[in-house]
Design an enzyme around this catalytic site. Structure first.
Site, mmCIF file in Angstrom:
data_model
loop_
_atom_site.group_PDB
_atom_site.id
_atom_site.type_symbol
_atom_site.label_atom_id
_atom_site.label_comp_id
_atom_site.label_asym_id
_atom_site.label_seq_id
_atom_site.Cartn_x
_atom_site.Cartn_y
_atom_site.Cartn_z
ATOM 1 N N GLU A 66 -6.532 -7.900 0.049
ATOM 2 C CA GLU A 66 -7.081 -7.537 1.358
ATOM 3 C C GLU A 66 -8.558 -7.227 1.209
ATOM 4 O O GLU A 66 -8.954 -6.483 0.309
ATOM 5 C CB GLU A 66 -6.366 -6.315 1.964
ATOM 6 C CG GLU A 66 -4.981 -6.588 2.521
ATOM 7 C CD GLU A 66 -4.433 -5.392 3.310
ATOM 8 O OE1 GLU A 66 -5.261 -4.559 3.764
ATOM 9 O OE2 GLU A 66 -3.213 -5.293 3.451
ATOM 10 N N GLU A 68 0.787 -1.237 0.000
ATOM 11 C CA GLU A 68 0.000 0.000 0.000
ATOM 12 C C GLU A 68 0.821 1.290 0.000
ATOM 13 O O GLU A 68 0.678 2.137 0.897
ATOM 14 C CB GLU A 68 -0.966 0.013 1.194
ATOM 15 C CG GLU A 68 -2.075 -1.015 1.082
ATOM 16 C CD GLU A 68 -3.111 -0.898 2.194
ATOM 17 O OE1 GLU A 68 -2.848 -0.195 3.190
ATOM 18 O OE2 GLU A 68 -4.183 -1.513 2.065
#
Length: 489
Positions: A350, A229
């Site tokens: 995720e 991320e």
């Protein structure tokens, strides 16, 4: 005599066979092939969050301990692993973290993960497990537990992603990187930060992609995620893309194990990477002395690359959606990924069961929830967070909506992507983010395809309810017609 000749012939044939095999082994020694790659593995995975890199909402007990030792206010609680170690000092932080590493996950957890029908684990780890900056307060030692986890995974026939979840200076400014500075990632601020990232990844490639580990775990180490991320709204995309290219070249030059190199989308829209590293060869002539890039111009072939997308429905105004809209959002998201698969395989690396952001410290220590209209978020209150982790207080509709939300994600991600990885396997207190608790509470399907509400992307419960409503309207219409007819007659 004939027996002697036969014996001699046998010895000659055996010698030739041994010579040929030895040559073949030497010839193939440069590449250790795994039977799995980014195209032929369907992920049904789980993240081992909060273990080798702390996140306060996953293990609040480690952070709440500061309440009893300082002034018993939230302002005394460290916001991330960096400050956790800084406040405690090396000796005490090492003692507490070692206890945590020893106990929070064991091989029994990996056996249970397998029993639940999952086939891989994604293991987040920080750069400081391999190498620290001179002024880092972090404690080293997590690398040993990553090694243990590989053995546990192999013993239970689980595959592994090694996930570099935290970089020097932080790639996103979130506590999940180990250093929180929200919205201000410092990863590219210093040349040293990027150099250390390359060095750490090269250590990972060398240790887990060559030699003993590569041979022992060639069908266990499925891939390496080079950074988690990166917050591209505040990072240079040019620098990030260059980093992805450079570390990919390093991986192929260093490793003998042909595993998947995982690229996280960095909050870019679906399809952004369609034409990035998807054909031919790549060559980066870097002046970075800390990178093992191929600088002689030969380049490297592009293969076994995977795009990792993360999707949550709570970190923004979308948290105000009703369940019908949430389910529609999931369908649209999954089906948009399908269109990019011709360029790169892709997974939803995720996702969770969360329909609120109410879990304490989910947004960070000292930060409230959007759902409850709490600061620092400028949102109108949607509902109360008071019973989010008290299942006995959940309404029947809340339970039903959560089960639907989970089923729709599993159904759609299985159908339109290369699979999914749930975040995460367990927490100390949360329900929405805890796979283990969701199974126990019968919100997570077991087996994983044992759906109650979702059938091929359709909410059958909503259909049934609409049908009942229509039937009720029909009965009312008939009765009204009879009454009118009676008076007319």
């Amino acid at each position: 005599m004939n027996y002697s000749v036969s014996y001699i012939r046998f010895i000659i044939i055996l010698s030739l066979w041994h010579t040929c095999c030895s040559a073949a082994i030497q010839l193939n020694n440069s590449i250790i092939q795994s039977q799995y790659n980014s195209n032929n593995f369907q992920y049904k995975g789980i993240a081992i969050g909060g273990w080798l890199l702390l996140e306060p909402y996953i293990t609040p007990s480690l952070f709440l301990a500061f309440n009893s030792t300082i002034n018993e206010t939230e302002s005394d609680i460290p916001v991330d692993e960096y400050h956790y170690c800084k406040y405690l000092g090396q000796e005490e932080a090492s003692a507490r973290l070692t206890q945590h590493w020893e106990t929070f996950y064991t091989e029994d957890d990996f056996a249970q993960i397998k029993d639940y029908g999952l086939n891989m684990v994604r293991i987040p780890i920080g750069y400081w497990a391999f190498q620290k900056l001179d002024d880092d307060p972090y404690v080293m030692g997590a690398q040993d537990y990553l090694d243990k986890a590989l053995g546990w995974a192999k013993n239970n026939d689980l595959k592994v992603w090694i996930d570099l979840h935290g970089t020097p200076g932080s790639q996103n400014g979130f506590d999940n990187s180990g250093f929180r500075d929200i919205g201000y990632p410092g990863w590219f601020n210093e040349t040293e930060y990027l150099n250390v990232t390359y060095q750490v990844l090269n250590q990972i490639y060398e240790k887990y992609g060559t030699g003993e580990f590569a041979e022992q775990y060639n069908d266990t180490i499925l891939g390496i995620e080079v950074v988690n991320e990166p917050y591209t709204p505040s990072l240079s995309m040019k620098k990030l893309l260059s980093f992805y290219q450079q570390t990919y070249v390093d991986a192929r030059n260093i490793q003998t194990l042909n595993n998947t190199i995982v690229i996280q989308d960095g909050f870019q829209p679906i399809g952004y990477y369609n034409y990035f590293m998807n054909d031919g060869q790549i060559f980066i002539n870097s002046n970075n002395s800390n990178s093992n890039s191929n600088s002689n111009g030969t380049g490297t072939n592009l293969y076994n690359i995977l795009i990792d997308h993360h999707h949550y429905e709570v970190f923004g105004s979308v948290v105000d959606s009703n369940i019908t809209q949430h389910l529609s959002n999931i369908k649209n998201f999954a089906q948009s990924i399908e269109h990019e698969l011709s360029s790169h395989p892709a997974v939803v690396g995720e996702w969770s069961a969360a329909l609120t952001d109410c879990t304490p410290w989910l947004n960070g220590v000292g930060l409230g929830a959007r759902y409850a209209g709490e600061p620092p978020y400028n949102m109108t209150k949607i509902g109360s967070c008071s019973n989010i982790n008290n299942f006995s207080k959940w309404s029947k509709q809340q339970k039903k909506n959560t089960r639907k939300f989970i089923e729709m994600q599993i159904d759609q991600y299985n159908r339109y992507t290369n699979g999914w990885i749930f975040w995460c396997f367990k927490t100390e207190t949360s329900i929405e983010w805890d796979f283990q608790k969701l199974v126990e509470l019968e919100l997570m399907p077991q087996p994983l395809d044992n759906f109650t509400y979702i059938d091929n992307g359709t909410d059958t419960d909503a259909q049934a309810m609409n049908g009942s409503s229509l039937l009720s309207i029909s009965y009312k219409t008939i009765i009204l017609s009879l009454v009118i007819s009676w008076f007319i007659i």
